[in-house]
Design a protein around this motif. Structure first.
Motif, mmCIF file in Angstrom:
data_model
loop_
_atom_site.group_PDB
_atom_site.id
_atom_site.type_symbol
_atom_site.label_atom_id
_atom_site.label_comp_id
_atom_site.label_asym_id
_atom_site.label_seq_id
_atom_site.Cartn_x
_atom_site.Cartn_y
_atom_site.Cartn_z
ATOM 1 N N VAL A 1 10.658 -36.740 0.078
ATOM 2 C CA VAL A 1 10.144 -38.068 0.402
ATOM 3 C C VAL A 1 10.547 -38.411 1.830
ATOM 4 O O VAL A 1 11.699 -38.222 2.215
ATOM 5 C CB VAL A 1 10.626 -39.138 -0.610
ATOM 6 N N ILE A 2 9.554 -38.878 2.602
ATOM 7 C CA ILE A 2 9.803 -39.237 3.994
ATOM 8 C C ILE A 2 9.753 -40.753 4.117
ATOM 9 O O ILE A 2 8.752 -41.383 3.770
ATOM 10 C CB ILE A 2 8.731 -38.638 4.930
ATOM 11 N N GLY A 3 10.837 -41.335 4.609
ATOM 12 C CA GLY A 3 10.892 -42.783 4.813
ATOM 13 C C GLY A 3 11.861 -43.099 5.923
ATOM 14 O O GLY A 3 12.462 -42.205 6.528
ATOM 15 N N HIS A 4 12.017 -44.383 6.214
ATOM 16 C CA HIS A 4 12.977 -44.805 7.241
ATOM 17 C C HIS A 4 13.320 -46.248 6.996
ATOM 18 O O HIS A 4 12.561 -47.105 7.403
ATOM 19 C CB HIS A 4 12.357 -44.600 8.630
ATOM 20 N N THR B 1 5.106 -35.329 14.142
ATOM 21 C CA THR B 1 5.639 -34.010 14.490
ATOM 22 C C THR B 1 6.304 -33.367 13.282
ATOM 23 O O THR B 1 6.105 -32.181 12.995
ATOM 24 C CB THR B 1 6.698 -34.141 15.615
ATOM 25 N N VAL B 2 7.092 -34.165 12.575
ATOM 26 C CA VAL B 2 7.809 -33.634 11.411
ATOM 27 C C VAL B 2 6.809 -33.195 10.333
ATOM 28 O O VAL B 2 6.909 -32.087 9.796
ATOM 29 C CB VAL B 2 8.803 -34.679 10.853
ATOM 30 N N VAL B 3 5.846 -34.055 10.030
ATOM 31 C CA VAL B 3 4.896 -33.724 8.956
ATOM 32 C C VAL B 3 4.125 -32.453 9.297
ATOM 33 O O VAL B 3 3.948 -31.569 8.448
ATOM 34 C CB VAL B 3 3.926 -34.900 8.685
ATOM 35 N N ARG B 4 3.677 -32.344 10.536
ATOM 36 C CA ARG B 4 2.909 -31.160 10.934
ATOM 37 C C ARG B 4 3.750 -29.875 10.831
ATOM 38 O O ARG B 4 3.224 -28.789 10.632
ATOM 39 C CB ARG B 4 2.381 -31.319 12.372
ATOM 40 N N ALA B 5 5.068 -30.021 10.978
ATOM 41 C CA ALA B 5 5.932 -28.828 10.945
ATOM 42 C C ALA B 5 6.347 -28.434 9.531
ATOM 43 O O ALA B 5 6.697 -27.276 9.281
ATOM 44 C CB ALA B 5 7.183 -29.081 11.796
ATOM 45 N N LEU B 6 6.313 -29.377 8.598
ATOM 46 C CA LEU B 6 6.866 -29.118 7.256
ATOM 47 C C LEU B 6 6.243 -27.898 6.553
ATOM 48 O O LEU B 6 6.976 -27.097 5.947
ATOM 49 C CB LEU B 6 6.728 -30.359 6.370
ATOM 50 N N PRO B 7 4.906 -27.736 6.592
ATOM 51 C CA PRO B 7 4.339 -26.580 5.887
ATOM 52 C C PRO B 7 4.919 -25.262 6.393
ATOM 53 O O PRO B 7 5.115 -24.320 5.619
ATOM 54 C CB PRO B 7 2.842 -26.673 6.199
ATOM 55 N N LYS B 8 5.244 -25.206 7.669
ATOM 56 C CA LYS B 8 5.795 -23.965 8.249
ATOM 57 C C LYS B 8 7.174 -23.661 7.694
ATOM 58 O O LYS B 8 7.662 -22.536 7.771
ATOM 59 C CB LYS B 8 5.856 -24.073 9.776
ATOM 60 N N ALA B 9 7.843 -24.697 7.161
ATOM 61 C CA ALA B 9 9.192 -24.507 6.594
ATOM 62 C C ALA B 9 9.144 -24.273 5.089
ATOM 63 O O ALA B 9 10.189 -24.208 4.445
ATOM 64 C CB ALA B 9 10.046 -25.722 6.919
ATOM 65 N N GLY B 10 7.948 -24.180 4.538
ATOM 66 C CA GLY B 10 7.846 -23.913 3.101
ATOM 67 C C GLY B 10 7.557 -25.137 2.251
ATOM 68 O O GLY B 10 7.587 -25.068 1.023
ATOM 69 N N PHE B 11 7.272 -26.256 2.902
ATOM 70 C CA PHE B 11 6.940 -27.463 2.126
ATOM 71 C C PHE B 11 5.504 -27.383 1.615
ATOM 72 O O PHE B 11 4.587 -26.999 2.348
ATOM 73 C CB PHE B 11 7.123 -28.722 2.984
ATOM 74 N N VAL B 12 5.350 -27.763 0.337
ATOM 75 C CA VAL B 12 4.018 -27.781 -0.269
ATOM 76 C C VAL B 12 3.442 -29.201 -0.269
ATOM 77 O O VAL B 12 2.267 -29.410 -0.570
ATOM 78 C CB VAL B 12 4.053 -27.222 -1.708
#
Ligand code: ATR
Length: 277
Positions: free
Chosen positions: A11-14, A50-61
């Motif tokens: 979950v992404i929040g702030h 930036t974070v969301v675009r990178a997540l799939p590359k780290a194995g996030f589904v």
């Protein structure tokens, strides 16, 4: 995923520290004996894309998205579900194998499923719903109630212009009344919904007079900390059926979990306990 990495979601929040979602998804992963991890990610608005675009590359589904990123998440996606586009915000992202991002909004679904399980006798067609609040949460509730076939939605908000704006967007079945009149329309309600932050820990109480509540009405609060808000306590005293807000959080999580990890989880008493632990 095209490889055999362990699937990741989160979950992404702030801020995000208060989120119950890691406990909930962690519980489902464990009890369903599935490989995978679900983590909280505190990401600033400046870094979100930036974070969301990178997540799939780290194995996030995929990921859940919460305040303040829900609108940005919808705009960033390559595909947007109809219900997310109606609400104007996304809470669930799916990262597809082709690199594209699909955005959905399951808040309205979670809201209705929670009502159906907590108040099985509630029939949307039976009569008006009164909704307090006109923020982001109200958008999901209004869209879900309209879809469910509620004949009239009486909407009231401290800032009337926000409610008028939602009427323009969500249609003729909505009638807006002034915040000071809120207590007067309660009488006709088959369903009462609080979508404001009033009654939440650290926030002022909801002070709408509730003397008009009818014993047959269903009353639900999106606030789930505390679980039993003043509104729900008063409704219980008036003989109403009450449904707390934790169930909405649990039910909205189901479609995402199923998409990411392949099994549709159930929401039961043990799930509630796990999310509260
Ligand atoms: P969310 O996305 O969680 O709905 P929001 O968009 O900030 O959050 O909306 C919060 C809701 O709580 C609004 O309906 C807000 O009323 P206003 O539109 O007038 O701001 C309502 N709210 C918050 N604090 C309030 C207060 N002290 N009295 C009355 N309503 C309040």
């Amino acid at each position: 995923m095209t490889d055999n990495r362990i699937p990741l979601a989160g979950v992404i929040g702030h801020p995000v520290a208060h989120s119950r979602s890691p406990k909930l998804h962690g519980y489902w992963l464990k009890t369903l004996e599935l490989p995978g991890f679900y983590v909280p990610m505190d990401v600033t608005p400046a870094d979100f894309k930036t974070v969301v675009r990178a997540l799939p590359k780290a194995g996030f589904v995929g990921a859940n998205v919460t305040v303040p990123h829900k609108e940005t998440a919808m705009h960033l996606a390559d595909h947007v579900s109809d219900r997310a586009s109606v609400i104007g915000a996304a809470n669930t992202l799916v990262f597809r194998d082709d690199g594209s991002i699909h955005a959905d909004n399951t808040d309205g679904y979670g809201f209705i499923e929670n009502l159906r399980s907590g108040a099985p006798d509630w029939n949307p067609q039976d009569g008006p719903a009164v909704v307090f609040g006109a923020g982001g949460a109200a958008r999901a509730v209004l869209s879900a109630l309209s879809d469910a076939g509620v004949p009239e939605i009486i909407l009231t908000n401290r800032t009337r212009s926000r409610a008028d704006h939602l009427k323009e967007e969500f249609g003729q079945r909505i009638r807006v009344v002034d915040w000071v009149q809120a207590g007067n329309v309660i009488e006709s309600a088959e369903l009462v919904v609080n979508t404001t932050s009033l009654g939440m820990q650290g926030q002022p109480e909801l002070r709408v007079p509730l003397d008009g509540l009818q014993p047959g009405a269903v009353v639900t609060d999106l606030v789930y900390a505390p679980l039993k808000t003043r509104l729900l306590r008063q409704a219980e005293d008036a003989g109403c059926t009450t449904v707390d807000g934790l169930g909405m959080l649990l039910h909205q999580a189901v479609p995402g979990f199923e998409r990411w990890f392949g099994i549709r989880p159930v929401v039961d008493a043990a799930t509630r306990a796990a999310a509260l632990a």
